[in-house]
Design a protein around this motif. Sequence first.
Motif, short mmCIF file in Angstrom:
data_model
loop_
_atom_site.label_atom_id
_atom_site.label_comp_id
_atom_site.label_asym_id
_atom_site.label_seq_id
_atom_site.Cartn_x
_atom_site.Cartn_y
_atom_site.Cartn_z
N ASN A 86 0.82 -1.22 0.00
CA ASN A 86 0.00 0.00 0.00
C ASN A 86 0.85 1.27 0.00
O ASN A 86 0.36 2.35 0.30
N ILE A 87 2.15 1.12 -0.31
CA ILE A 87 3.05 2.26 -0.43
C ILE A 87 3.90 2.09 -1.69
O ILE A 87 4.02 0.98 -2.20
N PRO A 88 4.49 3.16 -2.21
CA PRO A 88 5.36 3.04 -3.38
C PRO A 88 6.63 2.25 -3.06
O PRO A 88 7.14 2.33 -1.94
N VAL A 89 7.12 1.50 -4.04
CA VAL A 89 8.36 0.75 -3.87
C VAL A 89 9.28 0.99 -5.06
O VAL A 89 8.82 1.37 -6.15
N ARG A 90 10.57 0.78 -4.84
CA ARG A 90 11.54 0.83 -5.92
C ARG A 90 12.15 -0.56 -6.04
O ARG A 90 12.35 -1.24 -5.04
N ILE A 91 12.42 -0.95 -7.27
CA ILE A 91 13.02 -2.24 -7.54
C ILE A 91 14.38 -1.98 -8.15
O ILE A 91 14.50 -1.32 -9.18
N ASP A 92 15.42 -2.47 -7.47
CA ASP A 92 16.80 -2.26 -7.89
C ASP A 92 17.46 -3.60 -8.16
O ASP A 92 17.05 -4.63 -7.64
N VAL A 93 18.52 -3.56 -8.96
CA VAL A 93 19.39 -4.72 -9.13
C VAL A 93 20.64 -4.43 -8.31
O VAL A 93 21.29 -3.40 -8.49
N SER A 94 20.96 -5.35 -7.38
CA SER A 94 22.11 -5.14 -6.51
C SER A 94 23.34 -5.93 -6.96
O SER A 94 24.46 -5.57 -6.62
N TYR A 95 23.13 -7.00 -7.72
CA TYR A 95 24.23 -7.86 -8.16
C TYR A 95 23.72 -8.71 -9.32
O TYR A 95 22.55 -9.07 -9.35
N THR A 96 24.60 -9.01 -10.25
CA THR A 96 24.23 -9.90 -11.36
C THR A 96 25.32 -10.95 -11.54
O THR A 96 26.47 -10.62 -11.81
N LYS A 97 24.92 -12.19 -11.37
CA LYS A 97 25.84 -13.30 -11.61
C LYS A 97 25.76 -13.64 -13.09
O LYS A 97 24.68 -13.89 -13.62
N VAL A 98 26.90 -13.66 -13.76
CA VAL A 98 26.97 -13.95 -15.19
C VAL A 98 27.90 -15.15 -15.39
O VAL A 98 29.01 -15.16 -14.87
N ASP A 99 27.42 -16.14 -16.15
CA ASP A 99 28.23 -17.31 -16.47
C ASP A 99 28.27 -17.47 -17.99
O ASP A 99 27.30 -17.87 -18.61
N LEU A 100 29.42 -17.12 -18.58
CA LEU A 100 29.64 -17.26 -20.02
C LEU A 100 30.47 -18.51 -20.33
O LEU A 100 31.01 -18.64 -21.43
N GLY A 101 30.57 -19.43 -19.37
CA GLY A 101 31.44 -20.59 -19.49
C GLY A 101 31.17 -21.48 -20.70
O GLY A 101 32.07 -22.17 -21.18
N LYS A 102 29.94 -21.50 -21.20
CA LYS A 102 29.60 -22.35 -22.35
C LYS A 102 29.82 -21.65 -23.69
O LYS A 102 29.56 -22.22 -24.74
N LEU A 103 30.27 -20.39 -23.65
CA LEU A 103 30.56 -19.65 -24.88
C LEU A 103 32.06 -19.46 -25.01
O LEU A 103 32.70 -18.93 -24.09
N ASN A 104 32.63 -19.87 -26.12
CA ASN A 104 34.07 -19.75 -26.33
C ASN A 104 34.45 -18.33 -26.72
O ASN A 104 33.83 -17.73 -27.59
N ASN A 105 35.49 -17.81 -26.07
CA ASN A 105 36.09 -16.51 -26.40
C ASN A 105 35.09 -15.35 -26.40
O ASN A 105 35.18 -14.45 -27.23
N VAL A 106 34.14 -15.39 -25.49
CA VAL A 106 33.14 -14.32 -25.38
C VAL A 106 33.33 -13.61 -24.05
O VAL A 106 33.51 -14.24 -23.02
N GLU A 107 33.29 -12.29 -24.08
CA GLU A 107 33.42 -11.46 -22.88
C GLU A 107 32.15 -10.66 -22.67
O GLU A 107 31.37 -10.45 -23.59
N TRP A 108 32.01 -10.17 -21.46
CA TRP A 108 30.84 -9.37 -21.08
C TRP A 108 31.15 -7.89 -21.20
O TRP A 108 32.25 -7.45 -20.89
N SER A 109 30.17 -7.12 -21.60
CA SER A 109 30.27 -5.66 -21.59
C SER A 109 29.31 -5.13 -20.54
O SER A 109 28.12 -5.45 -20.55
N ASN A 110 29.81 -4.30 -19.64
CA ASN A 110 28.97 -3.69 -18.59
C ASN A 110 28.25 -2.44 -19.06
O ASN A 110 27.43 -1.89 -18.33
N THR A 111 28.56 -1.96 -20.26
CA THR A 111 28.07 -0.65 -20.69
C THR A 111 27.04 -0.68 -21.81
O THR A 111 26.44 0.34 -22.11
#
Length: 194
Positions: A86-111
Amino acid sequence: MKKKTLFLQLVLIASLLFSTVSYAADVNSNRDIPVGGSGQIEMVGTIEPTILSVTMPTFVPFNISSSLSTQNKVISPRIRMKNNSNIPVRIDVSYTKVDLGKLNNVEWSNTGTVKDNQIAIGLKQEETKDEMPTSLSQARWLKANQNQDMNVLILNANQEGALYVVGTLGQNVTDNGTFNVTPTFVVSKTSATD
């Protein structure tokens, strides 16, 4: 011995009786304040806890492909989020676990900006009901395996909203493979103007 026990019992009864009378006098006492005079009244407030409740899915499958002609290369279901509070809420992401282990030579971009061998995934608030976004403007990018304090949605009391998974990938990222992205959502009390 009996006299000592009887004396202790009388002292205990008197103490209880006095504390009860004293408490009743404090609660029910009145004081006259003359015209032009002043006086203080002690007021004690109690804060009642508010229960925050938001309904959201626990699993969201999505597909990403360089063959899509739009800027957004992800096909995602609508991620419905409902504020049951019954009040406003905010939904945030505090952490993201990423597993690219099954992809060869692939990196993550944070931007959201990707090089030839990178992939980027984010969340975007629904702009038109039941319509998946085609652009990446105003996407909130998930940062891999690090703390992040990123707001993705604000919901008024009993309001429903939605997000979509969005993303892009570099030209050298294969179209065959799987990877896991697991964001941690945090729900907190907010004002509707945040």
